[in-house]
Scaffold this active site. Structure first.
Site, short mmCIF file in Angstrom:
data_model
loop_
_atom_site.label_atom_id
_atom_site.label_comp_id
_atom_site.label_asym_id
_atom_site.label_seq_id
_atom_site.Cartn_x
_atom_site.Cartn_y
_atom_site.Cartn_z
N ASP A 99 13.63 53.41 -28.42
CA ASP A 99 14.19 54.23 -28.74
C ASP A 99 14.09 54.76 -30.80
OD1 ASP A 99 15.72 56.78 -30.16
OD2 ASP A 99 17.26 55.92 -28.51
N HIS A 100 12.87 55.55 -31.03
CA HIS A 100 12.36 55.92 -32.27
C HIS A 100 13.08 56.08 -33.30
CE1 HIS A 100 9.26 55.72 -34.67
NE2 HIS A 100 8.36 56.13 -34.00
N ARG A 101 14.67 56.97 -32.61
CA ARG A 101 15.54 56.96 -33.66
C ARG A 101 16.34 55.72 -34.18
NH1 ARG A 101 19.94 60.43 -29.34
NH2 ARG A 101 19.44 58.57 -28.41
#
Length: 472
Positions: free
Chosen positions: A442-444
């Site tokens: 998850d790039h968040r």
């Protein structure tokens, strides 16, 4: 007699309904407290439901394949009266009380509440007739145990008197039999103890392919109405000879669809991968098992240990995003999910606080947990709450994948097959055991530096297991 109605209980994890798989009792049976009366399938697991009351069963609310909401009637039990230890009524009393007249809208004993929101209903498979207050069959009910509206097409054939119930463990086998029009009582199981497997159902279905419903009925197979399909424009539906197979999204399959769709909608995922020389890891496993043949360690267990080491170094990946609170929550413990393919679909059983286990304990827990998951024996609590997932898709003979993250987790490590490939070692070409590792994250929760650092650490430990010892 005093009748007590047992409602479908709260099965936990926010589950609001359950599908009846099979009844373990019939109307007229005597049950004891905490005796299992029905097997139901929730969105997460197959569950045996015990009855808290003792007495004689006077009504079963729902039939196999019907979805019942939590809190709705499941079974009605008449408590024993004085002088009748077996729950029967004193002489002069009727076996059942006739609480309705035809068309009154009240409950027909054995056929539930008649709620309109039930999703699927099937014909009753019992051979017992419906009995009125005077002991005679109710008007319009044949002695073989049909019910009003029994002339409608049935999904399953009524079982002949004296027929031994088939040995079926997997709900997907039952569902496949319904979809393919196969009567399970006519199938000889090839599994242990005569258990009917999916292959058995498919073999019977293939054998009768092309035969009409009338012929199927005469050979002992159920007369399943063929699924309807819209013929192409201009095509003659009567001569086209083709039908679409309609497979409803129910139970765990519906949950999988919902969860994967939500993951794709909410998580901006990225996948990175690397090819790794796993020769040393394979050799290390062989050495461990040779030294301790009574406590074998799998490659998956070693990879799990390596993942735990990587998450200790990069805890950003052992996290989830709280979208409502606009925050990232990093978990203290690693609740390791292991993707497992079962007859019911893909499930992810969880090993809680996996970092506290030794490698040998990890191996034992992995083996026991995946076996229980495939048998459908895990409770819903064991299938939720993961913080990181390990997915060994190499068992399907593939090298790589870009898997979907198991929402609400933040990362997933995928492992391809280990296969002999040409590899350069110290400037020389050699044949080595090579595996492709992929990390979907998850790039968040992190950027490429953290994700790449984790994957590189995992790859280094696979190539040089001694590094793992140095970091544990």
């Amino acid at each position: 007699m005093t009748e007590r109605v047992f409602l479908l209980p709260d099965l936990g994890e926010g589950l609001a309904e359950a599908e009846i798989v099979q009844w373990r009792v019939a109307v007229g049976d005597i049950v004891t407290v905490d005796q299992t009366v029905v097997e139901v399938e929730t969105a997460k697991a197959v569950v045996d439901v015990p009855c808290p009351y003792a007495g004689r069963v006077v009504a079963l609310h729902g039939v196999a394949g019907e979805v019942r909401p939590v809190g709705q009637p499941l079974i009605t039990v008449a408590e024993p009266v004085a002088g009748c230890a077996d729950g029967t009524e004193p002489p002069g009393h009727t076996v059942y009380r006739e609480e309705e007249r035809a068309g009154s809208g009240n409950v027909l004993i054995g056929y539930g509440t008649g709620r309109g929101d039930s999703r699927r209903r099937r014909r009753r498979t019992t051979t017992a007739p419906y009995v009125s207050g005077n002991g005679a069959p109710l008007a319009g009910h044949a002695a073989e145990g049909t019910r009003p509206g029994a002339g409608r097409p049935s999904v399953v054939a009524d079982r002949a008197p004296g027929t031994t119930p088939p040995l079926v463990i997997s709900p997907i086998v039952r569902r496949l039999a319904r979809e393919r029009g196969v009567d399970l009582t006519a199938v000889r199981g090839s599994g242990p103890g005569g258990v009917v497997r999916r292959a058995d159902v498919e073999a019977v279905a293939s054998h009768v392919a092309g035969v009409t419903a009338d012929v199927r009925g005469s050979t002992g197979l159920s007369a399943l109405p063929a699924p309807s399909a819209e013929p192409p424009a201009g095509a003659d539906a009567a001569t086209s000879g083709t039908r679409d197979l309609v497979i409803p999204l129910t139970g765990i399959r519906r949950t999988i669809a919902d969860k994967l769709s939500r993951s794709r909608r909410e998580i901006p995922e990225v996948t990175i991968w690397v090819d790794v020389d796993a020769t040393a890891l394979v050799q290390t496993r062989a050495a461990i098992n040779a030294a301790r043949p009574d406590r074998q360690v799998s490659i998956l267990a070693l990879l799990a240990r390596i993942c735990l080491s990587g998450l200790h170094r990069y805890p950003q990946l052992n996290a989830r995003v709280d979208t409502e609170g606009q925050r990232i929550i990093q978990s203290t413990g690693v609740h390791l999910g292991i993707a497992a393919q079962t007859d019911r679909g893909l499930v992810v059983p969880v090993l809680r606080d996996a970092e506290r286990l030794t490698t040998t304990e990890l191996a034992a827990e992995l083996a026991a947990t995946t076996a229980a998951a495939r048998a459908g024996e895990l409770p819903p609590t064991r299938l939720t709450g993961g913080t990181f997932t390990l997915n060994n898709y190499g068992v399907f003979g593939v090298d790589g994948s870009t898997p979907i993250i198991n929402h609400p987790e933040a990362a997933l490590l995928g492992v391809g097959r280990i296969v002999d490939k040409p590899w350069v070692v110290d400037g020389q070409l050699a044949v080595r055991k090579v595996v492709q590792l992929s990390l979907t994250f998850d790039h968040r929760v992190c950027d490429g530096g953290v994700a790449g650092g984790f994957l590189r650490h995992v790859a280094d430990c696979v190539e040089q297991p001694a590094l793992l010892i140095a970091t544990v």
